[in-house]
Design an enzyme around this catalytic site. Structure first.
Site, PDB file in Angstrom:
ATOM      1  N   TYR A 142     -48.885  32.934 -27.810  1.00  0.00           N
ATOM      2  CA  TYR A 142     -49.973  33.498 -28.615  1.00  0.00           C
ATOM      3  C   TYR A 142     -51.151  33.944 -27.755  1.00  0.00           C
ATOM      4  O   TYR A 142     -51.901  34.830 -28.143  1.00  0.00           O
ATOM      5  CB  TYR A 142     -50.476  32.463 -29.633  1.00  0.00           C
ATOM      6  CG  TYR A 142     -49.734  32.459 -30.947  1.00  0.00           C
ATOM      7  CD1 TYR A 142     -48.365  32.210 -30.991  1.00  0.00           C
ATOM      8  CD2 TYR A 142     -50.402  32.701 -32.148  1.00  0.00           C
ATOM      9  CE1 TYR A 142     -47.695  32.199 -32.188  1.00  0.00           C
ATOM     10  CE2 TYR A 142     -49.723  32.689 -33.350  1.00  0.00           C
ATOM     11  CZ  TYR A 142     -48.373  32.442 -33.375  1.00  0.00           C
ATOM     12  OH  TYR A 142     -47.706  32.429 -34.571  1.00  0.00           O
ATOM     13  N   LYS A 198     -36.852  25.282 -25.792  1.00  0.00           N
ATOM     14  CA  LYS A 198     -35.625  25.951 -25.366  1.00  0.00           C
ATOM     15  C   LYS A 198     -35.481  25.744 -23.864  1.00  0.00           C
ATOM     16  O   LYS A 198     -35.569  26.698 -23.073  1.00  0.00           O
ATOM     17  CB  LYS A 198     -35.678  27.435 -25.735  1.00  0.00           C
ATOM     18  CG  LYS A 198     -35.465  27.717 -27.220  1.00  0.00           C
ATOM     19  CD  LYS A 198     -34.005  27.613 -27.651  1.00  0.00           C
ATOM     20  CE  LYS A 198     -33.182  28.769 -27.108  1.00  0.00           C
ATOM     21  NZ  LYS A 198     -31.745  28.627 -27.498  1.00  0.00           N
ATOM     22  N   ASP A 255     -44.758  27.750 -35.322  1.00  0.00           N
ATOM     23  CA  ASP A 255     -45.047  28.719 -36.388  1.00  0.00           C
ATOM     24  C   ASP A 255     -43.807  28.904 -37.254  1.00  0.00           C
ATOM     25  O   ASP A 255     -43.862  28.861 -38.482  1.00  0.00           O
ATOM     26  CB  ASP A 255     -45.471  30.046 -35.752  1.00  0.00           C
ATOM     27  CG  ASP A 255     -45.784  31.110 -36.789  1.00  0.00           C
ATOM     28  OD1 ASP A 255     -46.452  30.786 -37.782  1.00  0.00           O
ATOM     29  OD2 ASP A 255     -45.344  32.266 -36.598  1.00  0.00           O
ATOM     30  N   ASP A 259     -42.705  26.998 -41.157  1.00  0.00           N
ATOM     31  CA  ASP A 259     -42.426  27.776 -42.372  1.00  0.00           C
ATOM     32  C   ASP A 259     -41.104  27.330 -42.998  1.00  0.00           C
ATOM     33  O   ASP A 259     -40.982  27.213 -44.216  1.00  0.00           O
ATOM     34  CB  ASP A 259     -42.368  29.276 -42.071  1.00  0.00           C
ATOM     35  CG  ASP A 259     -43.698  29.969 -42.357  1.00  0.00           C
ATOM     36  OD1 ASP A 259     -44.720  29.274 -42.399  1.00  0.00           O
ATOM     37  OD2 ASP A 259     -43.696  31.204 -42.539  1.00  0.00           O
TER      38      ASP A 259
HETATM   39  C1  IPM Z   1     -49.834  30.467 -39.351  1.00  0.00           C
HETATM   40  C2  IPM Z   1     -49.873  31.952 -39.500  1.00  0.00           C
HETATM   41  C3  IPM Z   1     -50.662  32.528 -38.329  1.00  0.00           C
HETATM   42  C4  IPM Z   1     -49.913  32.208 -37.057  1.00  0.00           C
HETATM   43  C5  IPM Z   1     -50.979  34.023 -38.440  1.00  0.00           C
HETATM   44  C6  IPM Z   1     -51.707  34.365 -39.724  1.00  0.00           C
HETATM   45  C7  IPM Z   1     -51.748  34.515 -37.250  1.00  0.00           C
HETATM   46  O1  IPM Z   1     -48.589  32.468 -39.588  1.00  0.00           O
HETATM   47  O2  IPM Z   1     -50.903  29.838 -39.346  1.00  0.00           O
HETATM   48  O3  IPM Z   1     -48.734  29.926 -39.270  1.00  0.00           O
HETATM   49  O4  IPM Z   1     -48.990  32.939 -36.666  1.00  0.00           O
HETATM   50  O5  IPM Z   1     -50.240  31.204 -36.432  1.00  0.00           O
HETATM   51 MG    MG Z   2     -47.050  31.006 -39.672  1.00  0.00          MG
END
Ligand code: IPM
Ligand code: MG
Length: 374
Positions: A142, A198, A255, A259
């Site tokens: 990032y 990884k 990230d 999810d």
């Molecule tokens: C998260 C989101 C963010 C990320 C985006 C909105 C920049 O997906 O907080 O998981 O990728 O970290």
């Molecule tokens: Mg995210």
């Protein structure tokens, strides 16, 4: 009486409407539990861009550095899709994380019993699920340099002539501090950490594995530690998620894996998160709290959004920033009670349907449940 400071950044989309429900909850705690909050509010994301031409004004950044905790709604929306990368709403969020040095992102994925049937997985796989993903939040791909989109000279072998570059870079210090956060949290839960990277293809993954092991062997030998490649981790999360207690992983894998873990629980509208940094003078960590869901522009302004993730994010603030563990428990119990009573926002209705309550009604019922439980 201590007054706790809180900076509210509602942001875009459904951010402002879910935040209005948190305000009700804060009001209840002030009126009934002897807590006092100094609440200020400011802009972030597209809302800040509209007002100031940047997704986070310097004055807001300064304010965020000075408060006990920040509570953020959500950022982004189609209106801002074509903005220059440097002023996109997400850059405001990333600036807060980076400049506050919020290196440990806690993303619990907990399956509420009343909602186990809403998971895309079978009830018996997800019922009772309670895992915590600790995602490194201020480094890795990032933020790594070099980055950018470059001209590839006149390279005849590259059709289109461009190169896109991002850098996965971790220092041992960055890995050790987030590993410590994960081990500390594990001690208060199931005492198990699974680290994901990884190491089979990335040197930064080899370093990650070695450093997490080092922290374990030297400082937390009592905690059970395992390692997994992140792709296998994704598979195991879907196959048998209850094998995990705490998962520690880097920024990008975190990230994605968080999810996936979120969806196991049945609704993204339920999940809070905390991003914690180094301790401040008062001994509490620098902190920002946010729901895991996004700005959901398709339902914004219609009173359909589920405010629970944002309310539970405030519960995390009570626990980690204000040291009010009992009040955090109370708020979480109130949410559970409302769900057990059958109250549902639209996102929590299964295929058999039912009548959803509005965002505001959900907030009111949670406040009423607080009153009933206290
Ligand atoms: C998260 C989101 C963010 C990320 C985006 C909105 C920049 O997906 O907080 O998981 O990728 O970290
Ligand atoms: Mg995210």
């Amino acid at each position: 009486m201590t007054t706790y400071s809180l900076l509210i950044l509602p942001g875009d989309g459904i951010g402002p409407e879910v935040m209005a429900e948190v305000r009700k909850v804060i009001g209840w705690f002030e009126a009934n539990r002897g807590l006092s909050f100094d609440v200020s509010e400011d802009l972030v994301g597209g809302a800040a861009y509209d007002a100031h031409g940047v997704p986070l004004a310097d004055a807001t950044m300064e304010k965020a550095q000075s408060v006990d905790a920040v509570l953020l709604g959500a950022v982004g929306g189609p209106k801002y899709d074509n903005l220059d990368f440097s002023v996109k709403p997400e850059r405001g969020l990333l600036r807060l994380r980076k400049e506050m040095d919020l290196f440990a992102n806690l993303r619990p994925a907990q399956c509420f019993d009343a909602l186990a049937d809403f998971s895309s997985l079978k009830r018996e796989v997800v019922a009772g699920l309670d895992i915590l993903i600790v995602r490194e939040l201020t480094s890795g791909v990032y933020f790594g340099e070099p980055r950018g989109i470059h001209d590839d000279g006149n390279n005849p072998e590259n059709e289109g002539g461009r190169v896109g570059i991002n850098t996965q870079r971790y220092t041992s210090g960055e890995i050790r501090r987030v590993a410590r956060a994960a081990f500390e949290l594990a001690r208060k839960r199931g005492n198990k950490v699974c680290s994901m990277e990884k190491a089979n293809v990335m040197e930064s993954g080899i370093l990650w594995r070695e450093e997490v092991q080092w922290v374990h062997d030297n400082e937390y030998p009592d905690v059970e530690l395992s390692h997994m490649y992140a792709d296998n981790g994704a598979m195991q999360l879907v196959r048998h998620p209850r094998q995990f207690d705490v998962i520690v992983t880097d920024n990008l894998f975190g990230d994605i894996l968080s999810d996936a873990a979120a969806m196991l629980t049945g609704s993204l509208g339920m999940l809070p998160s905390a991003s914690l940094g180094a301790p401040m003078a008062n001994g509490r960590p620098k902190a920002m709290y946010e729901p895991v869901h996004g700005s959901a522009p398709d339902i914004a302004g219609q009173g359909k959004a589920n405010p629970i993730a944002c309310i539970l994010s405030f519960a995390m603030a009570l626990r980690y920033s204000y040291d009010q563990g009992a009040d955090a428990d109370l708020l979480e119990k109130a949410v559970e009670k409302v769900l057990a009573d059958g109250t549902r926002t639209a996102d929590l209705l299964g295929p058999e349907g039912g009548t959803p309550v509005s965002t505001a009604e959900m907030g009111d019922r949670i406040v009423a449940a607080l009153g009933a439980l206290a």
